[in-house]
Write a protein that holds these residues in place. Sequence first.
Motif, PDB file in Angstrom:
ATOM      1  N   CYS A  60       0.817  -1.221   0.000  1.00  0.00           N
ATOM      2  CA  CYS A  60       0.000   0.000   0.000  1.00  0.00           C
ATOM      3  C   CYS A  60       0.848   1.268   0.000  1.00  0.00           C
ATOM      4  N   LEU A  61       2.163   1.122   0.206  1.00  0.00           N
ATOM      5  CA  LEU A  61       2.964   2.290   0.569  1.00  0.00           C
ATOM      6  C   LEU A  61       3.130   3.315  -0.543  1.00  0.00           C
ATOM      7  N   SER A  62       3.323   2.886  -1.789  1.00  0.00           N
ATOM      8  CA  SER A  62       3.591   3.929  -2.784  1.00  0.00           C
ATOM      9  C   SER A  62       2.400   4.844  -2.977  1.00  0.00           C
ATOM     10  N   GLY A  63       1.194   4.283  -2.920  1.00  0.00           N
ATOM     11  CA  GLY A  63       0.011   5.130  -3.017  1.00  0.00           C
ATOM     12  C   GLY A  63      -0.086   6.080  -1.839  1.00  0.00           C
ATOM     13  N   ILE A  64       0.210   5.572  -0.659  1.00  0.00           N
ATOM     14  CA  ILE A  64       0.146   6.403   0.548  1.00  0.00           C
ATOM     15  C   ILE A  64       1.169   7.535   0.474  1.00  0.00           C
ATOM     16  N   VAL A  65       2.372   7.204   0.014  1.00  0.00           N
ATOM     17  CA  VAL A  65       3.411   8.235  -0.096  1.00  0.00           C
ATOM     18  C   VAL A  65       2.961   9.334  -1.071  1.00  0.00           C
ATOM     19  N   MET A  66       2.269   8.972  -2.137  1.00  0.00           N
ATOM     20  CA  MET A  66       1.822   9.994  -3.091  1.00  0.00           C
ATOM     21  C   MET A  66       0.775  10.918  -2.464  1.00  0.00           C
ATOM     22  N   SER A  67      -0.159  10.350  -1.681  1.00  0.00           N
ATOM     23  CA  SER A  67      -1.127  11.200  -0.988  1.00  0.00           C
ATOM     24  C   SER A  67      -0.431  12.110   0.018  1.00  0.00           C
TER      25      SER A  67
END
Lengths: 165, 703
Positions: free
Chosen positions: A107-114
């Motif tokens: 899930c991390l890359s999406g979270i980092v973008m937000s």
Amino acid sequence: MSEAAPLMVRFTVNGRSVEVDAAGDVPLLAVLRGDLGLTGSRFGCGLEQCGACMVLVDGAPAYACSRPAWSVADRSVATIEDVGRDPVLAALKQAFLDEQAGQCGYCLSGIVMSARALLAREPSPDRAAVVAALDRHLCRCGVHNRIVRAVQRAAAHLAAEGAAA
Amino acid sequence: MIANQLPRSLADNPRLDAWIGFDAPGQVRIATGKVELGQGVLTTIAQIAAEELDVALRRLRLVSGDTGEGPNEGYTAGSYSVENSGGALRIVCAEVRALFLERAATLLDCAAQELDVEDGAFRRDGRPTGFDYWRLAGDIDLSREATGGAAPKPVAAYRLVGHSQPRTDLPDKIGGGAFIHDMRMPDLLHARVLRQAWRGAELGALDERALHRAARRPIEILREGSFLALLGADEASVEAAAAVAREKAAWSGGERPPDEAAEAGWLMAQPAAERVIAEGEPAEAGERIEATYSRGFIAHASIGPSCALAHWDGTRLDVWTHSQGVYPLRQSLARALGLDPVAVAVRHRQAAGCYGHNGADDAAFDAALLAMRRPGRTVRVQWTRADELTAAPFGAPMAVRLGAALGPQGRPAGWSLDIWSAPHGQRPGMHGAVNLIGAEALSGAPSRVPPGDVPDANGFGSARNAFAPYDLRAQRIVTHFLAGHPVRTSSLRGLGAFANVFAIESFIDELAEAAGQDPVAYRLSLLPDPRARATIEAVAAMAGWSPDAPAGEGTAKGIGFSRYKNKAAYMAAIAEVELDEEVRVARLWCAVDAGLVVNPDGAANQVEGGIVQATSWTLKESVRFREGRAGCTQWDTYPILRFSEVPAVEIRFMDMASEPPLGLGEVAQGPTAAAIGNAVARALGARIRDLPLSRERIIAALM
């Protein structure tokens, strides 16, 4: 069956101009992962419900899983792979590693973008602001508290750097 | 750590070179049968190996989960990895270090005791000798069996073990192409497989023209019995056709589960195999207290849907999978496909978080079958969100009935516990069955083999943690095993422990209340194990537990305790809840005794993750069936805990470094549910005994 005609669209990904076939409402995520080989953005649900595919379109968080690729024509898309160019993304990634804010990491890359979009509009977010910005993201491993700390850590690091500059 | 008792993994794979090699200069190959599931096991295993060898962590190249290379350690499950794989490597690496030092001593004409090792180089009196592992690698034949004769390091000498190490795999997981989903092969054939609506469901006629019309580029339709797959070079076209197939498919026959397939009353009314695990003592005279608790189906709900790739060249099948057990999967694939297992190579590749027997093995079969139907092509199968939530096995529903009478000083007497449970273990190959859903859908598939319960030696399945840790003289424990449950259920983090600990710890609170005693003091008075008492005392201090806290005021604390599998790590938890029509877990404190903790930060991450996940299970999660189908096709219909709902968590590890490591990956599930349940009962002034503690149940209790 007839092969539909291609629909070529041009847009910018991580500062690079690209041209892809966006016919048939092909999702932006499929173009990023398939045609462009940018596998950092992830398929989680295809329903805009988990956030694993989150990218930035003109700086705003956008679900790449269901958004048609044609809709980003002439716009600017940023993905997690922009980490080499964008010092804020780099600071976020480092803060996630410093906090060990991950288990499976899916899930991390999406979270980092937000989080990147959050820090652009709010450089020193309090805990509640981080939670609100990430609430549309799902994490199944239960790393939420570390992730929130990591975002605040990145913000503090960037603020200190800015103060030093 | 006992030299003459080899851990099971080493007894099964005794050759040193199955575990270690010095193939490349400056590098050490460390092979493990355990796989990275997001739990950080490879970092922990590396710490143990590097510690015993005295080499820097960066020199280790870990080989993991490959049927062509490395030991067979069955499944990565049951919180056994550090104990078994770590235990084996500790002995192997100590022995290899001793063999090399002996050789160096011979060449240097000195005693081995005069030498030590610094990052792989052998020193004498602190000065370089010119020898290291790699220079002597040719002199020492590692194709020999471990003897367990070399003493591993004493705990006091540890430099890496017991100290937090960052996860070696995490950098690539933030942005890199670290996952099986990211593998790209030339000439890839994308595939989607239509899942049966329920077990044994037969697929009716399907208008194939409609599927072709939905695809923008050419696709192929492959149908064998009720197994239907769409294949093509363009993934979007394959998915578009699959979406139409899912919508148009008509299903009949098979074992359609009833809507109430998870309810305690229904479970208790089904035909079941009864087994008395412990005889107990005759029911005590006096007023008997009884209560029944239950949990429903829980979905694994991994964020990344299952994926697999496979390639068949006419004689050899290569499979890439995120299975928990590449060797057992190889056996089942070979059997289902009519191949010799040696013709099948199964390699683990990492995926999204795995918390038990999910869809990984089934996706691997899908890819393997399709690869054999399209020789020379690499087939990539990607499950959808709906597949992942509805077609992967579910965590098994259970009902647990407890009974006891209060004896002198309010102590329980005549304790009995009855469990009704669907199966907790239907992994590939278990109980003589193939256990792959794709294979079940094929025409002429053999009829289903009734599953058994998980063996006692593996820590029990439905009866996991059925033994209450309290001083009860004798306990009567009976399992009622529902082998014929129509829904496919299997291992999910904690297996039976989640419901059993929730039930036992809720019941202990109920008894404490009946006895007019504080729940913490009551537990302490009943617990014979000093380590158990110490964890409870620790968490009570952390949370500021007060026996005089008011009840029924909308906010309260509750406690839960267990020792996972009655033999792994101990955990005591206290939850603080706030309650209106919904439960909010504001804070959760816990104390864990896991003996020697190899990677403290990694362990804390695992325990906190378990707490958050168990909070989600306890408050929100239960799959509902309607008209035979699981209703949880997306996150909207299977909500899990969100950022705004996650409790603040405080964890303390007991200082027990002199004790052997105890598995902790699943320790949090039961105590967390129990602590929340007991806190809700106090805050509400009424007890809810069925999980999840949903809004509907809170409202019903408030009425």
